[in-house]
Enzyme design. Structure first.
Site, PDB file in Angstrom:
ATOM      1  N   HIS A   1      31.733  33.784  17.618  1.00 46.65           N
ATOM      2  CA  HIS A   1      32.964  33.574  16.851  1.00 46.65           C
ATOM      3  C   HIS A   1      32.732  32.421  15.889  1.00 46.65           C
ATOM      4  CE1 HIS A   1      37.046  32.681  15.749  1.00 46.65           C
ATOM      5  NE2 HIS A   1      36.992  31.491  16.317  1.00 46.65           N
TER       6      HIS A   1
ATOM      7  N   GLU B   1      37.795  29.894  24.054  1.00 49.17           N
ATOM      8  CA  GLU B   1      37.849  31.334  23.728  1.00 49.17           C
ATOM      9  C   GLU B   1      37.077  32.177  24.744  1.00 49.17           C
ATOM     10  OE1 GLU B   1      39.971  32.129  21.687  1.00 49.17           O
ATOM     11  OE2 GLU B   1      40.089  30.677  20.060  1.00 49.17           O
TER      12      GLU B   1
ATOM     13  N   HIS C   1      34.087  30.693  11.648  1.00 51.65           N
ATOM     14  CA  HIS C   1      35.129  30.613  10.616  1.00 51.65           C
ATOM     15  C   HIS C   1      34.492  30.708   9.234  1.00 51.65           C
ATOM     16  CE1 HIS C   1      37.474  27.797  13.672  1.00 51.65           C
ATOM     17  NE2 HIS C   1      37.399  29.054  14.099  1.00 51.65           N
TER      18      HIS C   1
ATOM     19  N   GLU D   1      24.795  47.809   0.351  1.00 53.54           N
ATOM     20  CA  GLU D   1      24.252  47.924   1.703  1.00 53.54           C
ATOM     21  C   GLU D   1      25.241  47.598   2.819  1.00 53.54           C
ATOM     22  OE1 GLU D   1      20.317  46.274   2.006  1.00 53.54           O
ATOM     23  OE2 GLU D   1      19.580  47.934   0.812  1.00 53.54           O
TER      24      GLU D   1
ATOM     25  N   HIS E   1      42.039  33.132  10.537  1.00 59.67           N
ATOM     26  CA  HIS E   1      41.353  32.295  11.525  1.00 59.67           C
ATOM     27  C   HIS E   1      39.821  32.448  11.434  1.00 59.67           C
ATOM     28  CE1 HIS E   1      41.075  30.565  15.839  1.00 59.67           C
ATOM     29  NE2 HIS E   1      39.873  30.621  15.303  1.00 59.67           N
TER      30      HIS E   1
HETATM   31  O1  2HA Z   1      36.583  26.586  19.614  1.00 54.44           O
HETATM   32  O2  2HA Z   1      37.058  28.246  16.968  1.00 54.44           O
HETATM   33  O3  2HA Z   1      39.048  29.610  18.029  1.00 54.44           O
HETATM   34  C1  2HA Z   1      37.210  26.433  18.416  1.00 54.44           C
HETATM   35  C2  2HA Z   1      37.642  27.728  17.886  1.00 54.44           C
HETATM   36  C3  2HA Z   1      38.791  28.367  18.531  1.00 54.44           C
HETATM   37 ZN    ZN Z   2      38.109  29.744  15.933  1.00 57.88          ZN
END
Ligand code: 2HA
Ligand code: ZN
Length: 271
Positions: free
Chosen positions: A139, A116, A141, A169, A210
């Site tokens: 990033h 990414e 999940h 809040e 995602h």
């Molecule tokens: O690297 O989360 O979006 C693994 C991820 C790709």
């Molecule tokens: Zn990811």
């Protein structure tokens, strides 16, 4: 040279990956982090003219030429970062040609930066234009946020208003709201460009079905944004299927905003 494993930026990165893994957000190789390092951060630990490898990035990042980033590696597990930073992390510098990463440290078993990287570096470029002190793009999940993307209209207005409405809040933490992208193929320049475009207006961007991106001047800001969205999403997924008795109204959100002197997305009210 001092031991780079004892550098404050390294400890922060390792602690953050570990923390996120333990929250259950970064299964297997899920998630990636990039942390802009200043020359003075790395000077005690690394000689900047010793390039280990040159790796093409596949896109141009002219505004980042000469800048250093500590980044997670592709295919690497957050679970393993703390135990072996040199294998799972790397320090890269964006070369003069703007589309090569010069590896200065890490990825010790021949690895490379996160898939990414486009979304990270393009987002750094945009956030640095807004705030020259921005340093972190993350990033991950987060479970409830991801669940919520399955049952919520994927628009900024719908998503932000629902999350603002979950606890008082939220609007204080992100008065600028939450950016939202539809489902897209990950790891591409296209999703990188789309994410960076959203970063013009938002410090948080959700990728439908995602995960999420957060930006900040430090880990506290970037992580704080994400964990607050996730807290709201957890609450929403707990109560939204039950008979709702009480709500945070538009008027109450406006009252909070006035009390905290917030410039907020007033156009996200009214639904
Ligand atoms: O690297 O989360 O979006 C693994 C991820 C790709
Ligand atoms: Zn990811």
């Amino acid at each position: 040279m001092k031991d780079i494993l004892s550098a404050p930026f390294m400890r922060e990165m390792c602690d953050m990956a570990d923390n996120m893994y333990r929250l259950g957000w970064d299964e297997r190789n899920g998630g990636n982090i990039s942390y802009l390092l200043y020359d003075e951060d790395i000077a005690p630990y690394l000689s900047a003219d010793k390039v280990i490898r040159r790796i093409p990035t596949g896109f141009s990042a002219p505004e980042l030429v000469g800048k250093y980033f500590l980044v997670t590696g592709t295919g690497k597990y957050f679970k393993n970062v703390k135990g072996d930073p040199e294998r799972n992390l790397g320090i890269i510098r964006i070369a003069e040609d703007a589309c090569t990463a010069e590896l200065l440290w890490g990825f010790s078993n021949g690895g490379r930066f996160t898939s990414e990287l486009p979304a990270h570096l393009m987002s750094h470029t945009v956030r640095l234009r807004h705030n020259p002190k921005n340093r972190v793009i993350m990033h991950t999940h987060p479970t409830a946020t991801l669940a919520m993307t399955h049952v919520t209209e994927l628009t900024e207005k719908a998503f932000t208003r629902l999350i603002w409405g979950t606890c008082t809040e939220c609007i204080v933490v992100f008065p600028d709201g939450i950016g939202v992208l539809p489902w897209m193929v990950c790891g591409t320049n296209e999703i990188g460009e789309a994410t960076a475009k959203k970063m013009e207006d938002y410090r948080i961007v959700i990728w439908g079905m995602h995960g999420i991106y957060g930006a900040g001047v430090d880990f506290d800001e970037a992580f704080g944004l994400i964990e607050t969205v996730e807290k709201g999403a957890q609450l929403y997924m707990m109560y939204s299927h039950l008979p709702i008795v009480n709500r945070i109204t538009d008027e109450q959100l406006d009252e909070v905003a006035k009390a905290f002197h917030l410039e907020y997305r007033k156009d996200f009210l009214g639904q």
